[in-house]
Design a protein around this motif. Structure first.
Motif, PDB file in Angstrom:
ATOM      1  N   ASN A   1     -15.506  -7.860 134.059  1.00  0.00           N
ATOM      2  CA  ASN A   1     -15.548  -7.745 132.607  1.00  0.00           C
ATOM      3  C   ASN A   1     -16.325  -8.893 131.966  1.00  0.00           C
ATOM      4  O   ASN A   1     -16.097 -10.063 132.285  1.00  0.00           O
ATOM      5  CB  ASN A   1     -14.126  -7.715 132.037  1.00  0.00           C
ATOM      6  N   ILE A   2     -17.223  -8.544 131.048  1.00  0.00           N
ATOM      7  CA  ILE A   2     -18.062  -9.515 130.363  1.00  0.00           C
ATOM      8  C   ILE A   2     -17.755  -9.490 128.869  1.00  0.00           C
ATOM      9  O   ILE A   2     -17.735  -8.420 128.251  1.00  0.00           O
ATOM     10  CB  ILE A   2     -19.562  -9.205 130.565  1.00  0.00           C
ATOM     11  N   PHE A   3     -17.536 -10.662 128.288  1.00  0.00           N
ATOM     12  CA  PHE A   3     -17.290 -10.803 126.853  1.00  0.00           C
ATOM     13  C   PHE A   3     -18.468 -11.574 126.249  1.00  0.00           C
ATOM     14  O   PHE A   3     -18.879 -12.604 126.797  1.00  0.00           O
ATOM     15  CB  PHE A   3     -15.983 -11.565 126.608  1.00  0.00           C
TER      16      PHE A   3
ATOM     17  N   ILE B   1     -12.430 -22.744 125.756  1.00  0.00           N
ATOM     18  CA  ILE B   1     -12.172 -21.696 126.752  1.00  0.00           C
ATOM     19  C   ILE B   1     -11.699 -22.304 128.062  1.00  0.00           C
ATOM     20  O   ILE B   1     -10.750 -21.818 128.691  1.00  0.00           O
ATOM     21  CB  ILE B   1     -13.441 -20.840 126.988  1.00  0.00           C
ATOM     22  N   LYS B   2     -12.336 -23.396 128.488  1.00  0.00           N
ATOM     23  CA  LYS B   2     -11.972 -24.020 129.761  1.00  0.00           C
ATOM     24  C   LYS B   2     -10.563 -24.602 129.722  1.00  0.00           C
ATOM     25  O   LYS B   2      -9.868 -24.631 130.738  1.00  0.00           O
ATOM     26  CB  LYS B   2     -12.974 -25.106 130.140  1.00  0.00           C
TER      27      LYS B   2
ATOM     28  N   VAL C   1     -17.649 -15.059 130.186  1.00  0.00           N
ATOM     29  CA  VAL C   1     -17.983 -15.060 128.766  1.00  0.00           C
ATOM     30  C   VAL C   1     -19.415 -15.550 128.600  1.00  0.00           C
ATOM     31  O   VAL C   1     -19.784 -16.606 129.117  1.00  0.00           O
ATOM     32  CB  VAL C   1     -17.031 -15.960 127.951  1.00  0.00           C
ATOM     33  N   ILE C   2     -20.217 -14.760 127.890  1.00  0.00           N
ATOM     34  CA  ILE C   2     -21.569 -15.175 127.519  1.00  0.00           C
ATOM     35  C   ILE C   2     -21.497 -15.827 126.146  1.00  0.00           C
ATOM     36  O   ILE C   2     -20.982 -15.233 125.198  1.00  0.00           O
ATOM     37  CB  ILE C   2     -22.527 -13.974 127.491  1.00  0.00           C
TER      38      ILE C   2
ATOM     39  N   MET D   1      -9.707 -13.237 123.255  1.00  0.00           N
ATOM     40  CA  MET D   1      -9.914 -13.513 124.669  1.00  0.00           C
ATOM     41  C   MET D   1      -8.764 -13.031 125.561  1.00  0.00           C
ATOM     42  O   MET D   1      -8.988 -12.440 126.613  1.00  0.00           O
ATOM     43  CB  MET D   1     -10.127 -15.008 124.877  1.00  0.00           C
ATOM     44  N   GLU D   2      -7.525 -13.266 125.146  1.00  0.00           N
ATOM     45  CA  GLU D   2      -6.391 -12.929 126.007  1.00  0.00           C
ATOM     46  C   GLU D   2      -6.279 -11.432 126.225  1.00  0.00           C
ATOM     47  O   GLU D   2      -6.021 -10.971 127.334  1.00  0.00           O
ATOM     48  CB  GLU D   2      -5.092 -13.477 125.407  1.00  0.00           C
ATOM     49  N   ALA D   3      -6.510 -10.652 125.151  1.00  0.00           N
ATOM     50  CA  ALA D   3      -6.413  -9.196 125.277  1.00  0.00           C
ATOM     51  C   ALA D   3      -7.597  -8.623 126.047  1.00  0.00           C
ATOM     52  O   ALA D   3      -7.452  -7.662 126.806  1.00  0.00           O
ATOM     53  CB  ALA D   3      -6.341  -8.557 123.894  1.00  0.00           C
TER      54      ALA D   3
END
Length: 224
Positions: free
Chosen positions: A13-15, A79-80, A61-62, A53-55
């Motif tokens: 999956n890519i966000f 994010i990290k 992530v780009i 992000m959590e859902a």
């Protein structure tokens, strides 16, 4: 863009976080044609990205450096901290000599220019998902030299700016005034004045007008 369900559970999956709808849509079209990756969501700024992000549960992530609200480098750091297992790839129009190394230090695993061909973008995505660090040849060699030979004396004045100073410098180039920059960075005008002073000293500039002209000229020349 809405999250798309995949019939293939093996897809990664890519966000996408970018403040330009055309970029988000372009990446969606590119990724939707692939058998091994899929778009799970997108956002135009750091705040919406973190909220979703959590859902969305992305594997990667780009992130762009410039966002309508927030800053790409700060988003990478956030994010990290919150999701250390998520990979991050920066796709940006900004000078990689200024931002690639900073992005890696912040927690990204790769940096690629938006001007690169679609197949290179896909290569970068897959390389980062495989656990590798993806950089262009020129900037990779520069970073490796610094790591292995500790060559710090060859920094340009712009490279000597801190992440926050570089962010202020970029906002100056975009035409924002002190008070607006303070509002965008959620800080005081006095703090921005301090950043102005540090930036001018590091760049060898005498006045704020010189700084404004320098910032505008730098980004105009790079974009051209």
């Amino acid at each position: 863009m809405e999250r798309k369900s995949s019939t293939n559970e093996m897809k990664k999956n890519i966000f996408v976080v970018d403040d330009h709808p055309i970029i988000r849509e372009g990446l969606q079209k590119l990724i939707s044609k692939q058998d091994d990756i899929a778009i799970c969501g997108d956002a135009e700024d750091a705040y919406r990205a973190l909220a979703q992000m959590e859902a969305a549960k992305p594997d990667l992530v780009i992130v762009d450096i410039s966002l309508s609200r927030g800053n790409g480098l700060e988003l990478i750091k956030s994010i990290k901290v919150r999701y250390p297992g998520i990979f991050i790839l920066v796709i940006s129009m900004h000078d990689e000599s200024l931002y690639a190394e900073r992005s890696i230090h912040a927690g990204a695993r790769g940096y690629i220019m938006k001007s690169e061909a679609a197949d290179k973008v896909l290569t970068a995505i897959r390389s980062v998902l495989a656990g590798n660090i993806y950089l262009g040849d020129g900037i990779r060699n520069s970073i490796l030299e610094k790591l292995f030979y500790n060559k710090k004396g060859n920094q340009t004045p712009l490279q000597s700016l801190s992440d926050r100073e570089l962010e202020v410098f970029q906002l100056i180039a975009e035409g924002y005034k002190r008070n607006t920059i303070a509002e965008k960075l959620h800080t005081s005008a006095n703090t921005i004045d301090t950043h102005y002073a540090h930036i001018k000293k590091k760049l060898g500039l005498k006045s704020s007008n010189e700084l404004i002209k320098f910032a505008i000229n730098y980004f105009m020349n790079f974009d051209s």
